[in-house]
Design a protein around this motif. Structure first.
Motif, PDB file in Angstrom:
ATOM      1  N   LYS A  46       0.816  -1.218   0.000  1.00 40.73           N
ATOM      2  CA  LYS A  46       0.000   0.000   0.000  1.00 40.73           C
ATOM      3  C   LYS A  46       0.848   1.265   0.000  1.00 40.73           C
ATOM      4  O   LYS A  46       0.419   2.309  -0.478  1.00 40.73           O
ATOM      5  N   THR A  47       2.062   1.171   0.528  1.00 39.27           N
ATOM      6  CA  THR A  47       2.941   2.339   0.526  1.00 39.27           C
ATOM      7  C   THR A  47       3.407   2.664  -0.888  1.00 39.27           C
ATOM      8  O   THR A  47       3.448   3.827  -1.293  1.00 39.27           O
ATOM      9  N   LEU A  48       3.744   1.617  -1.664  1.00 41.56           N
ATOM     10  CA  LEU A  48       4.232   1.805  -3.031  1.00 41.56           C
ATOM     11  C   LEU A  48       3.102   1.920  -4.048  1.00 41.56           C
ATOM     12  O   LEU A  48       3.286   2.491  -5.122  1.00 41.56           O
ATOM     13  N   GLY A  49       1.947   1.342  -3.719  1.00 43.09           N
ATOM     14  CA  GLY A  49       0.863   1.292  -4.697  1.00 43.09           C
ATOM     15  C   GLY A  49       1.135   0.263  -5.776  1.00 43.09           C
ATOM     16  O   GLY A  49       0.545   0.308  -6.861  1.00 43.09           O
ATOM     17  N   LEU A  50       2.035  -0.666  -5.480  1.00 40.69           N
ATOM     18  CA  LEU A  50       2.436  -1.706  -6.435  1.00 40.69           C
ATOM     19  C   LEU A  50       2.443  -3.061  -5.741  1.00 40.69           C
ATOM     20  O   LEU A  50       2.605  -3.138  -4.521  1.00 40.69           O
ATOM     21  N   ILE A  51       2.292  -4.123  -6.520  1.00 37.65           N
ATOM     22  CA  ILE A  51       2.590  -5.451  -6.005  1.00 37.65           C
ATOM     23  C   ILE A  51       4.097  -5.620  -6.089  1.00 37.65           C
ATOM     24  O   ILE A  51       4.679  -5.533  -7.166  1.00 37.65           O
ATOM     25  N   ASP A  52       4.722  -5.828  -4.950  1.00 39.35           N
ATOM     26  CA  ASP A  52       6.179  -5.906  -4.885  1.00 39.35           C
ATOM     27  C   ASP A  52       6.621  -7.373  -4.784  1.00 39.35           C
ATOM     28  O   ASP A  52       5.768  -8.282  -4.850  1.00 39.35           O
ATOM     29  N   PRO A  53       7.926  -7.656  -4.658  1.00 41.55           N
ATOM     30  CA  PRO A  53       8.377  -9.054  -4.577  1.00 41.55           C
ATOM     31  C   PRO A  53       7.687  -9.867  -3.482  1.00 41.55           C
ATOM     32  O   PRO A  53       7.397 -11.054  -3.685  1.00 41.55           O
ATOM     33  N   GLU A  54       7.402  -9.242  -2.350  1.00 40.67           N
ATOM     34  CA  GLU A  54       6.701  -9.954  -1.281  1.00 40.67           C
ATOM     35  C   GLU A  54       5.291 -10.331  -1.705  1.00 40.67           C
ATOM     36  O   GLU A  54       4.808 -11.432  -1.422  1.00 40.67           O
ATOM     37  N   GLY A  55       4.623  -9.407  -2.402  1.00 42.77           N
ATOM     38  CA  GLY A  55       3.282  -9.693  -2.895  1.00 42.77           C
ATOM     39  C   GLY A  55       3.287 -10.778  -3.957  1.00 42.77           C
ATOM     40  O   GLY A  55       2.379 -11.624  -4.021  1.00 42.77           O
ATOM     41  N   GLU A  57       5.451 -13.194  -4.141  1.00 44.96           N
ATOM     42  CA  GLU A  57       5.682 -14.452  -3.431  1.00 44.96           C
ATOM     43  C   GLU A  57       4.382 -14.982  -2.835  1.00 44.96           C
ATOM     44  O   GLU A  57       4.101 -16.189  -2.894  1.00 44.96           O
ATOM     45  N   ALA A  58       3.571 -14.082  -2.283  1.00 43.45           N
ATOM     46  CA  ALA A  58       2.270 -14.482  -1.738  1.00 43.45           C
ATOM     47  C   ALA A  58       1.367 -15.012  -2.840  1.00 43.45           C
ATOM     48  O   ALA A  58       0.655 -16.015  -2.663  1.00 43.45           O
ATOM     49  N   LEU A  59       1.390 -14.354  -3.997  1.00 43.52           N
ATOM     50  CA  LEU A  59       0.614 -14.807  -5.154  1.00 43.52           C
ATOM     51  C   LEU A  59       1.059 -16.205  -5.570  1.00 43.52           C
ATOM     52  O   LEU A  59       0.227 -17.080  -5.830  1.00 43.52           O
ATOM     53  N   CYS A  60       2.366 -16.418  -5.646  1.00 45.51           N
ATOM     54  CA  CYS A  60       2.899 -17.732  -6.041  1.00 45.51           C
ATOM     55  C   CYS A  60       2.431 -18.820  -5.082  1.00 45.51           C
ATOM     56  O   CYS A  60       2.074 -19.923  -5.509  1.00 45.51           O
ATOM     57  N   ASN A  61       2.410 -18.508  -3.786  1.00 42.66           N
ATOM     58  CA  ASN A  61       1.934 -19.475  -2.800  1.00 42.66           C
ATOM     59  C   ASN A  61       0.459 -19.792  -3.001  1.00 42.66           C
ATOM     60  O   ASN A  61       0.032 -20.948  -2.901  1.00 42.66           O
ATOM     61  N   HIS A  67       8.140 -19.177  -7.839  1.00 40.18           N
ATOM     62  CA  HIS A  67       8.413 -17.871  -8.457  1.00 40.18           C
ATOM     63  C   HIS A  67       9.426 -17.984  -9.602  1.00 40.18           C
ATOM     64  O   HIS A  67       9.513 -17.086 -10.441  1.00 40.18           O
ATOM     65  N   THR A  68      10.194 -19.095  -9.647  1.00 43.37           N
ATOM     66  CA  THR A  68      11.147 -19.293 -10.746  1.00 43.37           C
ATOM     67  C   THR A  68      10.523 -20.055 -11.915  1.00 43.37           C
ATOM     68  O   THR A  68      11.184 -20.264 -12.929  1.00 43.37           O
ATOM     69  N   ASP A  69       9.272 -20.455 -11.775  1.00 42.64           N
ATOM     70  CA  ASP A  69       8.580 -21.183 -12.843  1.00 42.64           C
ATOM     71  C   ASP A  69       8.384 -20.258 -14.041  1.00 42.64           C
ATOM     72  O   ASP A  69       8.046 -19.084 -13.889  1.00 42.64           O
ATOM     73  N   VAL A  70       8.581 -20.804 -15.243  1.00 40.55           N
ATOM     74  CA  VAL A  70       8.441 -19.992 -16.455  1.00 40.55           C
ATOM     75  C   VAL A  70       7.053 -19.375 -16.560  1.00 40.55           C
ATOM     76  O   VAL A  70       6.872 -18.308 -17.154  1.00 40.55           O
ATOM     77  N   GLN A  84      10.898  -5.384 -13.263  1.00 43.39           N
ATOM     78  CA  GLN A  84      11.035  -6.732 -12.717  1.00 43.39           C
ATOM     79  C   GLN A  84      10.706  -6.757 -11.229  1.00 43.39           C
ATOM     80  O   GLN A  84      11.219  -5.965 -10.438  1.00 43.39           O
ATOM     81  N   GLY A  85       9.826  -7.685 -10.859  1.00 43.14           N
ATOM     82  CA  GLY A  85       9.473  -7.854  -9.452  1.00 43.14           C
ATOM     83  C   GLY A  85       8.368  -6.944  -8.960  1.00 43.14           C
ATOM     84  O   GLY A  85       8.041  -6.973  -7.763  1.00 43.14           O
ATOM     85  N   TYR A  86       7.763  -6.157  -9.871  1.00 32.32           N
ATOM     86  CA  TYR A  86       6.709  -5.226  -9.470  1.00 32.32           C
ATOM     87  C   TYR A  86       5.605  -5.210 -10.528  1.00 32.32           C
ATOM     88  O   TYR A  86       5.893  -5.194 -11.724  1.00 32.32           O
TER      89      TYR A  86
END
Length: 227
Positions: A46-55, A57-61, A67-70, A84-86
Motif C-alpha cells: 500500500k505504501t508503493l501502490g504496487l505489487i512488490d516481490p513480497e506480494g 511471493e504471496a501470489l505464487c503461494n 516464483h522461478t517457474d516460467v 522486474q518484481g513489481y
C-alpha cells in the motif's frame, strides 16, 4: 428431453417491432473490474501502490507455482510488466482481463495453463524477447550479466532444448570474453537452437551473419568433441 411447446406469438405493432430490433445494451462490466482490483489489493504494497516481490511471493503461494517457474514470467509478459518484481494496477488489470481471471480460483487455473500460450511460434518469439527486456532493471541498461543469462536460459529454453542449453550454459560460465550480453546475442541463441543440428554441426554456416559469440561457442563445441 422434448422441447417445450412454444406459445403463439402475440401480434405486435410496427413500433414494437422496431423496438425489438434494437440491440440490447451491454451489461456493465464494473463488477469484473472491481473483483480484479480487489485481488490486486490483496497483494499490493500500500505504501508503493504496487505489487512488490513480497506480494508476488504471496501470489505464487496462493496459485501453487514457484516464483522461478516460467509461467510466472509468462504472466508478467501477459501483463506487459515493465519493472522486474513489481506489478502496477494498470498492468494487473491488463493481464487479468486478458486471461479472463477475476477471482483467485480463475487466476490459479489461468496461470497453471500459461505455458500453452507459447505453442504459437510468433508468441514464443515475442515472449523470448520480453524475457530479456524484463531483466533490464536499470535505466538505459542494454545488456544482462552472464549469470542472469544462464538462469534465464534454464527457465525459458531448457524444456525445449535441454542438451543445447546445458552446453551453452557450460560455455558461458567458462568463457572470458563476455561479462554481459545484449539483445542481438540473446536472440541468436534461440535461432541457433532452432536451425543448427547439435549432433554434428554440419549445417552451421558461419557466413550467415551469426553473432561472434555463436562462432566462439561452435569452436568451443568442436574442441570439446575432440577431447
Amino acid at each position: 428431453m422434448p422441447r417445450p411447446k412454444r406459445k403463439a406469438a402475440v401480434p405486435t405493432r410496427s413500433s414494437d417491432a422496431d423496438s425489438s430490433a434494437r440491440p440490447e445494451p451491454k451489461k456493465p462490466r464494473g463488477n469484473q473490474f472491481n473483483r480484479i482490483d480487489q485481488l490486486f489489493e490483496s497483494y499490493v504494497n500500500k505504501t508503493l501502490g504496487l505489487i512488490d516481490p513480497e506480494g508476488i511471493e504471496a501470489l505464487c503461494n496462493d496459485v501453487n507455482v514457484n516464483h522461478t517457474d516460467v509461467r510466472m514470467l509468462i504472466f508478467a509478459w501477459k501483463m506487459k510488466a515493465e519493472k522486474q518484481g513489481y506489478f502496477s494496477k494498470d498492468e494487473w488489470r491488463r493481464g487479468l482481463k486478458c486471461l479472463g481471471a477475476d477471482t483467485r480460483p480463475k487466476l490459479k487455473k489461468a496461470i497453471e495453463g500459461l505455458d500453452k500460450e507459447l505453442k504459437v511460434p510468433e508468441c514464443f518469439e515475442d515472449f523470448y524477447s520480453y524475457a530479456f527486456q524484463y531483466c533490464l532493471t536499470e535505466e538505459k541498461q542494454r545488456s544482462v550479466d552472464i549469470e542472469t543469462i544462464c538462469e534465464l536460459l534454464n527457465i525459458v529454453l531448457k524444456s525445449e532444448f535441454p542438451n543445447q542449453v546445458n552446453l551453452l550454459v557450460e560455455y558461458l560460465k567458462v568463457q572470458n570474453d563476455y561479462r554481459a550480453l545484449n539483445m542481438d546475442q540473446w536472440r541468436s541463441f534461440y535461432r541457433f537452437f532452432k536451425e543448427v543440428d547439435f549432433h554434428d554441426l554440419e549445417n552451421y554456416d558461419s557466413s550467415q551473419a551469426w553473432t561472434v559469440i555463436i562462432d566462439n561457442f561452435v569452436e568451443w563445441l568442436k574442441e570439446k568433441e575432440k577431447n
